[in-house]
Design a protein around this motif. Structure first.
Motif, PDB file in Angstrom:
ATOM      1  N   GLU A 128      21.485 -14.229  18.602  1.00  0.00           N
ATOM      2  CA  GLU A 128      20.178 -14.890  18.558  1.00  0.00           C
ATOM      3  C   GLU A 128      19.169 -14.212  17.652  1.00  0.00           C
ATOM      4  O   GLU A 128      18.163 -14.824  17.285  1.00  0.00           O
ATOM      5  CB  GLU A 128      19.600 -14.979  19.970  1.00  0.00           C
ATOM      6  CG  GLU A 128      20.449 -15.821  20.911  1.00  0.00           C
ATOM      7  CD  GLU A 128      19.850 -15.913  22.308  1.00  0.00           C
ATOM      8  OE1 GLU A 128      18.845 -15.211  22.563  1.00  0.00           O
ATOM      9  OE2 GLU A 128      20.379 -16.689  23.112  1.00  0.00           O
ATOM     10  N   ARG A 129      19.413 -12.954  17.295  1.00  0.00           N
ATOM     11  CA  ARG A 129      18.452 -12.213  16.494  1.00  0.00           C
ATOM     12  C   ARG A 129      19.178 -11.265  15.539  1.00  0.00           C
ATOM     13  O   ARG A 129      20.280 -10.791  15.845  1.00  0.00           O
ATOM     14  CB  ARG A 129      17.522 -11.379  17.383  1.00  0.00           C
ATOM     15  CG  ARG A 129      16.711 -12.161  18.380  1.00  0.00           C
ATOM     16  CD  ARG A 129      15.996 -11.229  19.347  1.00  0.00           C
ATOM     17  NE  ARG A 129      15.143 -10.270  18.640  1.00  0.00           N
ATOM     18  CZ  ARG A 129      13.864 -10.469  18.368  1.00  0.00           C
ATOM     19  NH1 ARG A 129      13.286 -11.599  18.746  1.00  0.00           N
ATOM     20  NH2 ARG A 129      13.154  -9.554  17.740  1.00  0.00           N
ATOM     21  N   GLU A 139       9.070 -15.447   7.321  1.00  0.00           N
ATOM     22  CA  GLU A 139       8.725 -15.255   8.730  1.00  0.00           C
ATOM     23  C   GLU A 139       8.748 -16.560   9.525  1.00  0.00           C
ATOM     24  O   GLU A 139       8.944 -16.557  10.747  1.00  0.00           O
ATOM     25  CB  GLU A 139       7.339 -14.611   8.845  1.00  0.00           C
ATOM     26  CG  GLU A 139       7.239 -13.210   8.266  1.00  0.00           C
ATOM     27  CD  GLU A 139       7.914 -12.165   9.147  1.00  0.00           C
ATOM     28  OE1 GLU A 139       8.330 -12.516  10.272  1.00  0.00           O
ATOM     29  OE2 GLU A 139       8.017 -11.013   8.707  1.00  0.00           O
ATOM     30  N   SER A 140       8.553 -17.687   8.844  1.00  0.00           N
ATOM     31  CA  SER A 140       8.483 -18.970   9.549  1.00  0.00           C
ATOM     32  C   SER A 140       9.854 -19.508   9.952  1.00  0.00           C
ATOM     33  O   SER A 140       9.935 -20.460  10.734  1.00  0.00           O
ATOM     34  CB  SER A 140       7.780 -20.004   8.664  1.00  0.00           C
ATOM     35  OG  SER A 140       8.561 -20.287   7.501  1.00  0.00           O
ATOM     36  N   LEU A 141      10.918 -18.916   9.429  1.00  0.00           N
ATOM     37  CA  LEU A 141      12.260 -19.450   9.657  1.00  0.00           C
ATOM     38  C   LEU A 141      12.905 -18.820  10.887  1.00  0.00           C
ATOM     39  O   LEU A 141      12.691 -17.649  11.201  1.00  0.00           O
ATOM     40  CB  LEU A 141      13.142 -19.200   8.438  1.00  0.00           C
ATOM     41  CG  LEU A 141      12.701 -19.881   7.149  1.00  0.00           C
ATOM     42  CD1 LEU A 141      13.651 -19.514   6.016  1.00  0.00           C
ATOM     43  CD2 LEU A 141      12.645 -21.399   7.321  1.00  0.00           C
ATOM     44  N   SER A 142      13.720 -19.601  11.558  1.00  0.00           N
ATOM     45  CA  SER A 142      14.457 -19.107  12.719  1.00  0.00           C
ATOM     46  C   SER A 142      15.721 -18.389  12.264  1.00  0.00           C
ATOM     47  O   SER A 142      16.191 -18.564  11.126  1.00  0.00           O
ATOM     48  CB  SER A 142      14.836 -20.264  13.640  1.00  0.00           C
ATOM     49  OG  SER A 142      15.842 -21.069  13.031  1.00  0.00           O
ATOM     50  N   PHE A 143      16.293 -17.619  13.184  1.00  0.00           N
ATOM     51  CA  PHE A 143      17.546 -16.943  12.858  1.00  0.00           C
ATOM     52  C   PHE A 143      18.692 -17.932  12.719  1.00  0.00           C
ATOM     53  O   PHE A 143      19.701 -17.634  12.070  1.00  0.00           O
ATOM     54  CB  PHE A 143      17.873 -15.872  13.898  1.00  0.00           C
ATOM     55  CG  PHE A 143      18.996 -14.970  13.481  1.00  0.00           C
ATOM     56  CD1 PHE A 143      18.894 -14.204  12.328  1.00  0.00           C
ATOM     57  CD2 PHE A 143      20.161 -14.897  14.218  1.00  0.00           C
ATOM     58  CE1 PHE A 143      19.939 -13.385  11.918  1.00  0.00           C
ATOM     59  CE2 PHE A 143      21.211 -14.075  13.825  1.00  0.00           C
ATOM     60  CZ  PHE A 143      21.093 -13.316  12.671  1.00  0.00           C
ATOM     61  N   GLU A 144      18.557 -19.107  13.304  1.00  0.00           N
ATOM     62  CA  GLU A 144      19.576 -20.145  13.107  1.00  0.00           C
ATOM     63  C   GLU A 144      19.719 -20.486  11.632  1.00  0.00           C
ATOM     64  O   GLU A 144      20.829 -20.746  11.148  1.00  0.00           O
ATOM     65  CB  GLU A 144      19.216 -21.397  13.916  1.00  0.00           C
ATOM     66  CG  GLU A 144      19.366 -21.240  15.418  1.00  0.00           C
ATOM     67  CD  GLU A 144      20.793 -20.922  15.833  1.00  0.00           C
ATOM     68  OE1 GLU A 144      21.722 -21.536  15.274  1.00  0.00           O
ATOM     69  OE2 GLU A 144      20.975 -20.054  16.702  1.00  0.00           O
ATOM     70  N   GLU A 145      18.605 -20.488  10.909  1.00  0.00           N
ATOM     71  CA  GLU A 145      18.656 -20.763   9.471  1.00  0.00           C
ATOM     72  C   GLU A 145      19.373 -19.644   8.719  1.00  0.00           C
ATOM     73  O   GLU A 145      20.087 -19.883   7.755  1.00  0.00           O
ATOM     74  CB  GLU A 145      17.244 -20.960   8.918  1.00  0.00           C
ATOM     75  CG  GLU A 145      16.618 -22.275   9.290  1.00  0.00           C
ATOM     76  CD  GLU A 145      17.376 -23.458   8.705  1.00  0.00           C
ATOM     77  OE1 GLU A 145      17.873 -23.367   7.560  1.00  0.00           O
ATOM     78  OE2 GLU A 145      17.491 -24.482   9.395  1.00  0.00           O
ATOM     79  N   ARG A 174      15.753 -24.576   0.653  1.00  0.00           N
ATOM     80  CA  ARG A 174      16.246 -23.562   1.587  1.00  0.00           C
ATOM     81  C   ARG A 174      16.287 -22.171   0.978  1.00  0.00           C
ATOM     82  O   ARG A 174      16.075 -21.178   1.679  1.00  0.00           O
ATOM     83  CB  ARG A 174      17.656 -23.924   2.064  1.00  0.00           C
ATOM     84  CG  ARG A 174      17.738 -25.142   2.954  1.00  0.00           C
ATOM     85  CD  ARG A 174      19.182 -25.407   3.319  1.00  0.00           C
ATOM     86  NE  ARG A 174      19.763 -24.291   4.070  1.00  0.00           N
ATOM     87  CZ  ARG A 174      21.057 -24.006   4.083  1.00  0.00           C
ATOM     88  NH1 ARG A 174      21.918 -24.708   3.361  1.00  0.00           N
ATOM     89  NH2 ARG A 174      21.505 -22.991   4.802  1.00  0.00           N
ATOM     90  N   LYS A 203      15.319  -8.800  10.174  1.00  0.00           N
ATOM     91  CA  LYS A 203      15.242 -10.227  10.447  1.00  0.00           C
ATOM     92  C   LYS A 203      16.270 -11.041   9.669  1.00  0.00           C
ATOM     93  O   LYS A 203      16.300 -12.268   9.797  1.00  0.00           O
ATOM     94  CB  LYS A 203      13.833 -10.754  10.147  1.00  0.00           C
ATOM     95  CG  LYS A 203      13.313 -10.477   8.745  1.00  0.00           C
ATOM     96  CD  LYS A 203      11.835 -10.867   8.651  1.00  0.00           C
ATOM     97  CE  LYS A 203      11.238 -10.505   7.296  1.00  0.00           C
ATOM     98  NZ  LYS A 203      11.760 -11.344   6.199  1.00  0.00           N
ATOM     99  N   LYS A 260      21.769 -17.743   9.978  1.00  0.00           N
ATOM    100  CA  LYS A 260      23.188 -17.884  10.284  1.00  0.00           C
ATOM    101  C   LYS A 260      23.821 -18.992   9.437  1.00  0.00           C
ATOM    102  O   LYS A 260      24.930 -18.839   8.928  1.00  0.00           O
ATOM    103  CB  LYS A 260      23.386 -18.163  11.769  1.00  0.00           C
ATOM    104  CG  LYS A 260      22.974 -17.000  12.664  1.00  0.00           C
ATOM    105  CD  LYS A 260      23.464 -17.162  14.090  1.00  0.00           C
ATOM    106  CE  LYS A 260      22.763 -18.217  14.842  1.00  0.00           C
ATOM    107  NZ  LYS A 260      23.141 -18.238  16.271  1.00  0.00           N
TER     108      LYS A 260
END
Length: 295
Positions: A250-251, A128-134, A196, A161, A136
């Motif tokens: 973005e999501r 949950e702490s990670l962004s969607f950029e990670e 990662r 997610k 991708k």
């Protein structure tokens, strides 16, 4: 044509216009794109009598009284033959809607060659702490690793997610070999970048990492089908996209029932163009490269 019971029942609390009738209309519109991925495979339904975000249950076995579009597929398991679910055409999608099924999950093999998988799937499930950029970035890493193994892959937003990286295969290997290969790929990345990735399901190992679920490639496991809605509060869908589109997304739940229809109407072809034309296999060299790590 199927007769829906309670056709005006809202299925999503935050999108009350998405009724049972609206879901039926959605499946009929996306069927030309979705059915090639769904038809002829063992199928699991996530049935949600009270709608998304409420208690749901899995059903993967055929039973009496089911709509005629959902058929029985006899499959041997642990020395016994069980009647799993499958569908062959749009009538099966209609039947799933009638049964209040919001999610459709598929095996990585067809019922007529169930011991020879034809689909390799990696589920990238971020903490949950990670962004969607990670997410991708991770998907691109998997793409590169599979390319090194001689495999072309495709990416799908899960509608939750994370993302799936999927490679179509010729049905030439057995489940044991495919699972060992998939585990080897996952373990390779987890070993090279332990900060990662993790390929271990334990919750404590997943904190701050992306869990690589390679077990989608085991016999009897299933994965969310392309274009399937999700059983959540919002009517998001599992969305196949082109690799070039990933940069601007973005999501993982970027597409919904409504926006997916608009997307397909604006496209000139399948977002996974070429998927069904590929004739590729996991080579002996690729097996030597990764499968040993998966044993």
């Amino acid at each position: 044509m199927i007769r829906l019971t309670h056709p005006d029942k809202p299925l999503y609390a935050d999108s009350i216009h998405v009724t049972k009738r609206r879901l039926l209309d959605y499946w009929r519109r996306v069927a030309p794109f979705a059915l090639p991925h769904l038809a002829g495979r063992p199928l699991s339904l996530v049935r949600c009598p009270k709608g998304g975000g409420r208690p749901c249950f899995f059903q993967r076995h055929h039973a009496r009284g089911m709509p005629p579009g959902l058929r029985a597929a006899p499959i041997s398991r642990d020395g016994k033959t069980e009647e799993f679910l499958t569908l062959v055409d749009g009538a099966g999608l209609d039947g799933a809607v009638q049964m209040d099924a919001l999610e459709l999950h598929i095996w990585g093999a067809h019922v007529d060659s169930v011991e020879r998988p034809d689909r390799l799937t990696f589920d990238l499930d971020p903490d949950e702490s990670l962004s969607f950029e990670e997410v991708k970035r991770a998907a691109r890493d998997f793409r590169a690793l599979l390319e090194a193994a001689g495999l072309t892959s495709f990416v799908m937003l899960t509608g939750g997610k994370g993302a799936h990286v999927v490679a179509p295969l010729e049905p030439s290997l057995d489940w044991t070999t495919l699972t060992a290969f998939a585990r080897g790929v996952a373990m390779r990345l987890a070993a090279e970048e332990p900060a990662r990735f993790t390929a271990i399901m334990t919750k404590s190992r997943r904190i701050g990492r992306i869990y690589v679920d390679y077990r989608r490639n085991e016999r009897g496991a299933s994965a969310i089908a392309p274009f399937s809605p999700r059983a959540r509060v919002t009517p998001s869908v599992a969305a196949p996209i082109a690799w070039g589109e990933l940069t601007r997304i973005e999501r993982a739940d970027a597409y919904t029932i409504d926006s997916m229809e608009r997307r397909l109407a604006s496209l000139r072809g399948d977002p996974w163009d070429g998927y069904f034309d590929l004739r590729q296999s996991i080579t002996p060299a690729a097996l030597r490269m990764f499968a040993a790590e998966g044993l």
